[in-house]
Every structure is written in structure tokens, then in C-alpha cells.
Design a protein around this motif. Structure first.
Motif, PDB file in Angstrom:
ATOM      1  N   UNK A   7       0.857  -1.400   0.048  1.00 20.67           N
ATOM      2  CA  UNK A   7       0.140  -0.019   0.028  1.00 20.67           C
ATOM      3  C   UNK A   7       1.015   1.339  -0.027  1.00 20.67           C
ATOM      4  N   UNK A   8       2.015   1.378   0.541  1.00 16.38           N
ATOM      5  CA  UNK A   8       2.765   2.689   0.823  1.00 16.38           C
ATOM      6  C   UNK A   8       3.215   3.187  -0.351  1.00 16.38           C
ATOM      7  N   UNK A   9       3.591   2.070  -1.313  1.00 19.65           N
ATOM      8  CA  UNK A   9       3.886   2.996  -2.562  1.00 19.65           C
ATOM      9  C   UNK A   9       2.999   3.646  -3.482  1.00 19.65           C
ATOM     10  N   UNK A  10       1.690   3.281  -3.207  1.00 17.65           N
ATOM     11  CA  UNK A  10       0.458   3.972  -3.781  1.00 17.65           C
ATOM     12  C   UNK A  10       0.245   5.463  -3.088  1.00 17.65           C
ATOM     13  N   UNK A  11       0.948   5.467  -1.810  1.00 17.31           N
ATOM     14  CA  UNK A  11       0.534   6.927  -1.228  1.00 17.31           C
ATOM     15  C   UNK A  11       0.701   8.075  -1.979  1.00 17.31           C
ATOM     16  N   UNK A  12       1.850   8.244  -2.662  1.00 19.30           N
ATOM     17  CA  UNK A  12       2.039   9.556  -3.706  1.00 19.30           C
ATOM     18  C   UNK A  12       1.000   9.798  -4.412  1.00 19.30           C
ATOM     19  N   UNK A  13       0.341   8.591  -5.153  1.00 21.66           N
ATOM     20  CA  UNK A  13      -0.588   8.940  -5.888  1.00 21.66           C
ATOM     21  C   UNK A  13      -2.017   9.002  -5.438  1.00 21.66           C
ATOM     22  N   UNK A  14      -2.176   8.273  -4.238  1.00 26.34           N
ATOM     23  CA  UNK A  14      -3.312   8.834  -3.352  1.00 26.34           C
ATOM     24  C   UNK A  14      -3.503  10.168  -2.911  1.00 26.34           C
ATOM     25  N   UNK A  15      -2.363  10.787  -2.665  1.00 27.57           N
ATOM     26  CA  UNK A  15      -2.242  12.329  -2.264  1.00 27.57           C
ATOM     27  C   UNK A  15      -2.682  12.974  -3.302  1.00 27.57           C
ATOM     28  N   UNK A  16      -2.570  12.628  -4.553  1.00 26.75           N
ATOM     29  CA  UNK A  16      -2.971  13.322  -5.713  1.00 26.75           C
ATOM     30  C   UNK A  16      -4.300  12.859  -6.444  1.00 26.75           C
ATOM     31  N   UNK A  17      -4.872  11.968  -5.691  1.00 25.82           N
ATOM     32  CA  UNK A  17      -6.041  11.318  -6.242  1.00 25.82           C
ATOM     33  C   UNK A  17      -6.115  10.952  -7.842  1.00 25.82           C
ATOM     34  N   UNK A  18      -4.811  10.125  -7.768  1.00 35.50           N
ATOM     35  CA  UNK A  18      -4.583   9.596  -8.970  1.00 35.50           C
ATOM     36  C   UNK A  18      -4.923   8.055  -8.952  1.00 35.50           C
ATOM     37  N   UNK A  19      -5.673   7.526  -7.848  1.00 37.52           N
ATOM     38  CA  UNK A  19      -6.102   6.062  -7.735  1.00 37.52           C
ATOM     39  C   UNK A  19      -7.342   5.820  -8.431  1.00 37.52           C
ATOM     40  N   UNK A  23      -8.515   1.013  -5.539  1.00 35.86           N
ATOM     41  CA  UNK A  23      -7.303   1.262  -5.086  1.00 35.86           C
ATOM     42  C   UNK A  23      -7.371   2.383  -3.570  1.00 35.86           C
ATOM     43  N   UNK A  24      -8.086   3.300  -4.126  1.00 38.13           N
ATOM     44  CA  UNK A  24      -8.334   4.447  -3.091  1.00 38.13           C
ATOM     45  C   UNK A  24      -8.840   3.805  -1.756  1.00 38.13           C
ATOM     46  N   UNK A  25     -10.127   3.198  -2.164  1.00 41.52           N
ATOM     47  CA  UNK A  25     -10.626   2.440  -0.950  1.00 41.52           C
ATOM     48  C   UNK A  25      -9.831   1.396  -0.093  1.00 41.52           C
ATOM     49  N   UNK A  26      -8.753   0.791  -0.686  1.00 43.02           N
ATOM     50  CA  UNK A  26      -8.032  -0.023  -0.116  1.00 43.02           C
ATOM     51  C   UNK A  26      -7.091   0.838   0.495  1.00 43.02           C
ATOM     52  N   UNK A  27      -6.271   1.793   0.227  1.00 40.47           N
ATOM     53  CA  UNK A  27      -5.742   2.552   0.764  1.00 40.47           C
ATOM     54  C   UNK A  27      -5.974   3.367   1.849  1.00 40.47           C
ATOM     55  N   UNK A  28      -7.139   3.948   1.884  1.00 38.07           N
ATOM     56  CA  UNK A  28      -7.861   4.662   3.049  1.00 38.07           C
ATOM     57  C   UNK A  28      -8.264   3.375   4.345  1.00 38.07           C
ATOM     58  N   UNK A  29      -8.715   2.378   3.772  1.00 40.82           N
ATOM     59  CA  UNK A  29      -8.686   1.455   4.916  1.00 40.82           C
ATOM     60  C   UNK A  29      -7.406   0.942   5.547  1.00 40.82           C
ATOM     61  N   UNK A  30      -6.329   1.070   4.686  1.00 41.43           N
ATOM     62  CA  UNK A  30      -4.816   0.686   5.366  1.00 41.43           C
ATOM     63  C   UNK A  30      -4.671   1.859   6.185  1.00 41.43           C
TER      64      UNK A  30
END
Lengths: 345, 212
Positions: A7-19, A23-30
Motif C-alpha cells: 500500500x505505501x507505494x500508492x501513497x504519492x498517487x493517493x495524495x493526488x487522487x490519481x488512484x 485502490x483508493x478504498x484499499x489505501x484509506x482502509x490501510x
């Protein structure tokens, strides 16, 4: 832990709403259950703000005029690498020459030598030289013997510009390569003295580019592994399909030649090789034994370029050897040059 | 000066306004530039700061950036008549700047490189870039951090990123281009650009986390 790695490698893209939504739901849950992820996200946000706060570099005041000047045909401020280095060496050689003339009867100091090998007339091998004999500073101008050690001096730029270069295409590689074998003919000492380079005393051996030297040699004929010269047989040198933006097509259609090549001994068994080609090229270094067999090969792992520098360690070579430099341009055209025989220590 | 500011403001507005108005602005600049010297100088004045800024950020060297900026406008001058307008004029100029900066990096890298044959290759040389970049002792950005100069640390950390990542991060975070524009400039897919930006930011965060 496994979830963090995913999940952590996705954080930079989550930050910019690029997921994606999933993926976004999975990151938010994490994030809810992982303090490290929350901290990392905060750091990424601060990083973004910090990067945006970097001040804009100030354009040089004269840049606009320079741009307009170039557009009106004014040549650029050329800052070539080799001429600087060459003139530095030339100045050193000049000093060395003076030193040598003053001490020509007492050849005790041999810390620094620039050696040019005698060369045979081009006609003896059937290979035409691009340089008239009277202009070729790499060739002996008189019948002086090596023992007389009467120095000829020319600035390094002149030497290299007039040097007889070995230029080969893939079709005539084999022929020229056979003729371009380094020899053990007695050298003409160009200059001798002491020089400090990089705070170390070094022996500088400037070599000629003469493909014809072997004809004048009394050394036994040397056979080469000519397959090394054929880029079609060597996957490392098959660059034919590559092209580089910024290199004009007319330049790309020219064959490569060596503008400059030198070997500098920088320590026991260690040599620095410098060479410059007229086109962007990539090179391969081959360490050859006295019979021309390849002992070791190394291919440049850097992009195509005009100026090349390589440091080699020959401590694993247990005999006299020479160094062969084979370059290929973007079209696969080849050029080759050799060092003199280098003595094993 | 007033005219220059007006052009800069026009450029700024063209970027935040609708694509239609951006195209119109581009068309006007191009037509004026193609008509002769005063027009092309106007184009130079409009974009020279942008070109220099990007080249400087890619190359991290004033002289090299100035050289690249000159070459960019030579290239623009030669090719402007062939510009088809598939992208914004600024995107096209960004692309030329990125290409020429890459060439400059290639050339410079080869001049500075020193290779050592395998027998002399130490353990440190065999480690991958990725190992080195996360090793604080191995990178100068960490030394900058220790010396307390954050701005220099950021510049150093950016300079140490792999070129693909550095270009993408600079265009996104410093130049504020959107992902589609970056993909055009760097001639890569949007997914690839996302990946480069993500990995580039992660590496930067790792390097600079003492500051963040």
C-alpha cells in the motif's frame, strides 16, 4: 507488514487522487490502521509544499541577447573539453621539452615520457594516409636515431589533428585491423621530463593513430581476433537501429574517427584512457596480449558521447599487452585505434 | 518590460483558461513569430524564462542550462513552421527542452565518468543505485541535511534521482504540468508517468524525511 509494502507505494498517487476507486478504498482502509502510513502521507504532503516553494532560478542577464545572437548566426561560446586538456598537456610537454633539451646528455629522469612510434610510409601497406607525410608530426622528420633523443615538439592539438587515424567501416575492419597491430619498434622519444598530473607523477604515453606501423616493425606478425571488429557479430556493438535526437542526420551519416586518444599511466597497473571521436560513439576496450589475443574486454556502459574516459586496472594481466579501442557510432560504423605495447611490471 | 509582463500574464491566463483560448494564443504567437524577427523575439521573451528554468532544474547547472536554452530556441526557430499544433506550444517547447537537456546530461556524464575494471571493483561499486540512494552515508543530500541547508538538500536529492524520475517529478511538482502534458513531453504513457512520479516522490521523501 505485507499490506504496508503493497500500500505505501500508492501513497504519492493517493495524495493526488490519481488512484482508481478500488485502490483508493484499499489505501484509506490501510491508513486508518497504520500510523506509519499516516506519517508518510503527512511527509509527502510537506514534500509537495516544499518542492513548490523552491525559488525559480534567475535567468542570466545576458541569456536573452545570447539567444538572439545565436538566432542571428553568432556562433555559440564553445567550451570544448579536449582542447583545454590538450593545451594543458601541450604546455606540460613544452616544459618537458625544455627540460629535456637542457638534460639531453643525462637521461636519468624518466618519470615522464611522451612517445611517438616511427611509422612507415603509407605506400608500404597500401593504405592511404589522410595526412601528407610532411605534415604528419607522428612520423620521424629526419633520420635521427632513437638514441639521439632529439625532440620534436608540436602542441598536442596539432599532433592529434595531423595524426594518421585508423578509420574503419564494418566491411574493411578485418583488413585495417590486421595492419593496425601495435608493434615493438624502437620509439622516437618526443619529450622527456617530469610532470605532475593530479598530484601524482605519471608517465604519459601519447600514441599515434597509425595503422601502418606494423609494416615497419621487426616484431613478429600479430594476429587479431578480427571478429571483434565486426559489429554485426557483436551484440554489444549493434547500435544500428538507434537514433538520437539532437544529432543532425548529416553528422550521423559521417564515419567515426578518433580526434584524440591517449593512455596515461596513473599508478602500478592502472591506466587512464581518454579519447575523443568526431561523432557520438560508444566504445569497447580490449586488452590484447603480444599475439593479439583478447585477454579482457569491457564495453562502455554509458550513453553515446564525443568524449570518453576510462580507467583500467591491468593487475591481472601477466605479460606485455596493448590496448585496443573500438568505437561504433549510432549507425554501426566502426573505428579502431591502439595503444603502444605496454610493459608488464 | 511592460510588454514582457503582459506576455507573461497572457501566458499564465492561457494556461488556466479554456483550451480554445490557449490555442488562439498559441496561434497568435506562432503567426507573429513566423512573420519575422520582432515576432520571434516576442516568442523568445515569452518562453525563455520557462526554458531556462526547466533546463536548470534538469541539469542543476547554470552554464549548461543557458547553453541548452540557446539550443532550444535555435530548434524552435528551425521547426516552428512544422509545428502542427497537436499539443500546446508550451508543451512542444517543454519537449524540446527535455530532449536537449537529456542530450546535455549524456554528454556531460560521459566526460565525468571513470570506470574501473572488475578486479578493482569494490563491494560499494557492485551495489545498485537503489541501494546507494537509500544509504544516507552514500549520498550528498544527506550531507547537506547534516549541514542544515534544506534548499541545497532538496536540490541535491533531486539531482540524485534517476533521470526518468527526476524529470517527471520536476514537471509535476515544480512546473505544475498535468499528467497528460508530462506524458507528451517525456513521450511515455500516463501510467508510466504516474509510476515515475510516485517512485520519485517516495525516494525524495526517504532522503529528506529528517526535514519533513
Amino acid at each position: 507488514m505485507k499490506d504496508c509494502q503493497k500500500t505505501h507505494p500508492l501513497l504519492p498517487l493517493y495524495q493526488e487522487n490519481q488512484l482508481s476507486a478500488r485502490e483508493k478504498a484499499a489505501v484509506e482502509k490501510h491508513i486508518k490502521g497504520c500510523p506509519d502510513a499516516r506519517e508518510e502521507l503527512k511527509q509527502l504532503e510537506r514534500l509537495g509544499k516544499t518542492l513548490k516553494s523552491i525559488p525559480e532560478p534567475k535567468m542570466p542577464n545576458d541569456l536573452h541577447d545570447k539567444i538572439m545572437g545565436r538566432l542571428h548566426g553568432k556562433p555559440p561560446d564553445v567550451k570544448p573539453f579536449w582542447p583545454r586538456a590538450s593545451w594543458g598537456l601541450a604546455a606540460a610537454a613544452s616544459l618537458a621539452f625544455v627540460f629535456f633539451v637542457q638534460n639531453s646528455e643525462s637521461p636519468g629522469n624518466k618519470n615522464f615520457e611522451i612517445v611517438l612510434k616511427p611509422t612507415s610510409p603509407a605506400s608500404s601497406t597500401g593504405v592511404s594516409s589522410p595526412v601528407p607525410p610532411e605534415l604528419d608530426m607522428t612520423k620521424p622528420q629526419t633520420n635521427r636515431s632513437a638514441n639521439q633523443q632529439i625532440a620534436l615538439y608540436a602542441p598536442m592539438q596539432e599532433i592529434t589533428a595531423k595524426a594518421n587515424q585508423t578509420q574503419v567501416s564494418s566491411s574493411d575492419n578485418a583488413v585495417l585491423a590486421q595492419q593496425a597491430v601495435p608493434v615493438t619498434a624502437p620509439p622516437v622519444v618526443l619529450a622527456m621530463g617530469s610532470i605532475e598530473r593530479s598530484k601524482k607523477k605519471a608517465m604519459v604515453e601519447n600514441r599515434n593513430f597509425d595503422a601502418n606501423a606494423s609494416a615497419a616493425s621487426s616484431a613478429p606478425p600479430v594476429s587479431l581476433n578480427t571478429e571483434q571488429n565486426d559489429s554485426s557479430n557483436n551484440p554489444d556493438l549493434a547500435y544500428n537501429t538507434r537514433s538520437v535526437e539532437g544529432v543532425p542526420p548529416d553528422v550521423q551519416n559521417t564515419k567515426p574517427i578518433f580526434n584524440q586518444f591517449e593512455t596515461i599511466k596513473i599508478g602500478p597497473d592502472k591506466y587512464q584512457l581518454n579519447w575523443e571521436t568526431n561523432l557520438v560513439t560508444k566504445g569497447q576496450i580490449l586488452i590484447l596480449d603480444s599475439t593479439g589475443n583478447t585477454l579482457q574486454a569491457i564495453t562502455e556502459n554509458t550513453p553515446f558521447a564525443y568524449d570518453h574516459q576510462m580507467m583500467i586496472d591491468t593487475s591481472n594481466v601477466n605479460a606485455d599487452f596493448s590496448i585496443k579501442v573500438l568505437v561504433n557510432d549510432l549507425n554501426g560504423n566502426a573505428a579502431v585505434t591502439f595503444s603502444n605495447i605496454l610493459k608488464h611490471q | 518590460m511592460v510588454f514582457y509582463l503582459r506576455e507573461q500574464i497572457l501566458l499564465l491566463f492561457s494556461r488556466i483558461a479554456s483550451p480554445g483560448s490557449e490555442r488562439e494564443t498559441d496561434q497568435r504567437i506562432i503567426q507573429e513569430a513566423l512573420s519575422g524577427d520582432p515576432g520571434f523575439e516576442k516568442l523568445v521573451k515569452t518562453y525563455e524564462q520557462m526554458v531556462y528554468r526547466v533546463a536548470y532544474r534538469f541539469l542543476n547547472n547554470e552554464t549548461d542550462a543557458a547553453d541548452v536554452a540557446q539550443e532550444v530556441f535555435i530548434r524552435v526557430h528551425k521547426s516552428l513552421s512544422q509545428f502542427r499544433g497537436d499539443s500546446a506550444l508550451s508543451t512542444w517547447i517543454y519537449t524540446i527542452t527535455a530532449n536537449l537537456s537529456r542530450n546535455a546530461i549524456r554528454s556531460k556524464k560521459n566526460r565525468a565518468k571513470v570506470q574501473v575494471l572488475a578486479p578493482q571493483m569494490g563491494e560499494d561499486d557492485r551495489r545498485s543505485f537503489w541501494d546507494k540512494v537509500t544509504d544516507k552515508k552514500a549520498v550528498s543530500s544527506s550531507r547537506k541535511i547534516e549541514s542544515g541547508d534544506m534548499r541545497e538538500a532538496i536540490q541535491a536529492a533531486l539531482a540524485e534521482l534517476p533521470p526518468d524520475f527526476r524529470e517527471a517529478v520536476i514537471l509535476r511538482d515544480l512546473e505544475d504540468l498535468d499528467y497528460e502534458e508530462i506524458a507528451k513531453v517525456l513521450k511515455a504513457g500516463v501510467g508510466t508517468i504516474k509510476s515515475r512520479i510516485s517512485r520519485g516522490r517516495s525516494l525524495l521523501r526517504e532522503q529528506l524525511k529528517d526535514w519533513l
